[in-house]
Design a protein around this motif. Structure first.
Motif, mmCIF file in Angstrom:
data_model
loop_
_atom_site.group_PDB
_atom_site.id
_atom_site.type_symbol
_atom_site.label_atom_id
_atom_site.label_comp_id
_atom_site.label_asym_id
_atom_site.label_seq_id
_atom_site.Cartn_x
_atom_site.Cartn_y
_atom_site.Cartn_z
ATOM 1 N N GLU A 79 0.885 -1.290 0.053
ATOM 2 C CA GLU A 79 0.117 -0.057 -0.153
ATOM 3 C C GLU A 79 0.895 1.014 -0.011
ATOM 4 O O GLU A 79 1.703 1.390 0.741
ATOM 5 C CB GLU A 79 -0.983 -0.034 1.300
ATOM 6 C CG GLU A 79 -1.923 -1.297 1.251
ATOM 7 C CD GLU A 79 -2.691 -1.027 2.510
ATOM 8 O OE1 GLU A 79 -3.816 -0.814 2.304
ATOM 9 O OE2 GLU A 79 -2.410 -1.134 3.526
ATOM 10 N N TYR A 91 -3.862 7.088 -3.001
ATOM 11 C CA TYR A 91 -3.665 5.961 -2.327
ATOM 12 C C TYR A 91 -3.560 4.736 -3.392
ATOM 13 O O TYR A 91 -4.458 4.613 -4.531
ATOM 14 C CB TYR A 91 -4.722 5.482 -1.566
ATOM 15 C CG TYR A 91 -4.874 3.806 -0.926
ATOM 16 C CD1 TYR A 91 -4.097 3.503 -0.049
ATOM 17 C CD2 TYR A 91 -5.634 3.010 -1.780
ATOM 18 C CE1 TYR A 91 -4.129 1.986 0.346
ATOM 19 C CE2 TYR A 91 -5.627 1.662 -1.219
ATOM 20 C CZ TYR A 91 -5.083 1.491 -0.306
ATOM 21 O OH TYR A 91 -4.859 0.032 0.125
ATOM 22 N N TYR A 93 -3.114 0.555 -3.895
ATOM 23 C CA TYR A 93 -2.747 -0.919 -3.529
ATOM 24 C C TYR A 93 -2.364 -1.691 -4.531
ATOM 25 O O TYR A 93 -3.273 -2.050 -5.795
ATOM 26 C CB TYR A 93 -4.476 -1.614 -2.970
ATOM 27 C CG TYR A 93 -4.319 -2.776 -2.701
ATOM 28 C CD1 TYR A 93 -3.478 -3.371 -1.683
ATOM 29 C CD2 TYR A 93 -4.672 -4.006 -3.641
ATOM 30 C CE1 TYR A 93 -3.468 -4.709 -1.313
ATOM 31 C CE2 TYR A 93 -4.513 -5.228 -3.323
ATOM 32 C CZ TYR A 93 -3.734 -5.723 -2.120
ATOM 33 O OH TYR A 93 -3.880 -7.076 -1.846
ATOM 34 N N GLU A 114 -15.568 2.065 1.977
ATOM 35 C CA GLU A 114 -14.307 1.537 1.144
ATOM 36 C C GLU A 114 -13.361 2.676 1.485
ATOM 37 O O GLU A 114 -12.128 2.000 1.540
ATOM 38 C CB GLU A 114 -14.662 1.753 -0.119
ATOM 39 C CG GLU A 114 -15.912 0.715 -0.693
ATOM 40 C CD GLU A 114 -16.346 0.672 -2.137
ATOM 41 O OE1 GLU A 114 -16.687 -0.133 -2.749
ATOM 42 O OE2 GLU A 114 -16.556 2.035 -2.526
ATOM 43 N N LYS A 118 -9.450 1.747 3.130
ATOM 44 C CA LYS A 118 -8.378 1.944 2.654
ATOM 45 C C LYS A 118 -7.281 2.718 3.351
ATOM 46 O O LYS A 118 -6.109 2.780 3.493
ATOM 47 C CB LYS A 118 -8.680 2.369 1.093
ATOM 48 C CG LYS A 118 -9.455 1.409 0.296
ATOM 49 C CD LYS A 118 -8.712 0.333 -0.064
ATOM 50 C CE LYS A 118 -9.423 -0.338 -0.760
ATOM 51 N NZ LYS A 118 -9.145 -1.842 -0.907
ATOM 52 N N THR A 151 -5.516 -1.023 -7.421
ATOM 53 C CA THR A 151 -6.668 -0.153 -7.170
ATOM 54 C C THR A 151 -5.855 1.224 -6.791
ATOM 55 O O THR A 151 -4.992 1.341 -5.908
ATOM 56 C CB THR A 151 -7.642 -0.651 -5.790
ATOM 57 O OG1 THR A 151 -8.088 -1.652 -6.101
ATOM 58 C CG2 THR A 151 -8.601 0.619 -5.542
#
Length: 176
Positions: A79, A91, A93, A114, A118, A151
């Protein structure tokens, strides 16, 4: 002449004191963070993989262009957090090579659950007020960009910055 030199030095130090990307670029065994004039180029190239129950999870290496004026950044496992003024956050991932299937990139709406899943660990480390970790901030946009494997969350981005942040996020490339 001396007066102008002092003014230039003051302007440089004041502008650099508020962002980390106006000094020397960073080059290590696992990260290249090149501070360019109009954007920053981030390259993650770790050789460390994860192992669980005799199965190896291979690190996803990638490159990505990011906006200028980064206030702070953090890597935690796979991350990545890049923070800008007024808690605008990119951000990422990155997952593992043998986890998920990369497909076509899509933009998706977000919701508070969500976003919380995160960003909550980062939020706690920064000692931010948890109540501010919500969508719906006036004049701000939060969206996911995902290909099913990676993501990218563009969180709390000012409307006038969103297209630029999104275009830079779309520069994501997998590296071998």
């Amino acid at each position: 002449m001396k007066k102008y030199l002092i003014i230039i030095l003051i302007i440089f130090f004041v502008s650099c004191s508020t962002s980390v990307d106006c000094g020397k670029s960073i080059h290590t065994d696992f990260v290249d963070f090149t501070y360019l004039k109009n954007y920053n180029e981030f390259v993650y190239k770790s050789k460390i993989n994860a192992v669980a129950d005799n199965e190896v999870y291979y690190t996803t290496n990638f490159s990505l262009n990011l906006p200028k004026n980064i206030k702070g950044w953090l890597i935690s496992d796979n991350e990545f957090y890049f923070e800008y003024a007024n808690k605008q956050i990119v951000y990422i991932y990155s997952g593992y090579k043998n986890e998920g299937v990369a497909g076509k990139w899509t933009i998706q709406e977000t919701n508070d659950d969500e976003i919380y899943s995160k960003l909550s660990s980062y939020w706690d480390k920064r000692k931010y007020n948890e109540n501010n970790l919500k969508t719906g901030h006036t004049g701000r946009v939060s969206k996911f960009l995902s290909d099913g494997k990676v993501t990218i969350l563009l969180y709390n981005i000012k409307r006038e910055n969103f297209d630029k942040y999104l275009d830079l996020a779309k520069s994501f490339k997998y590296l071998d």
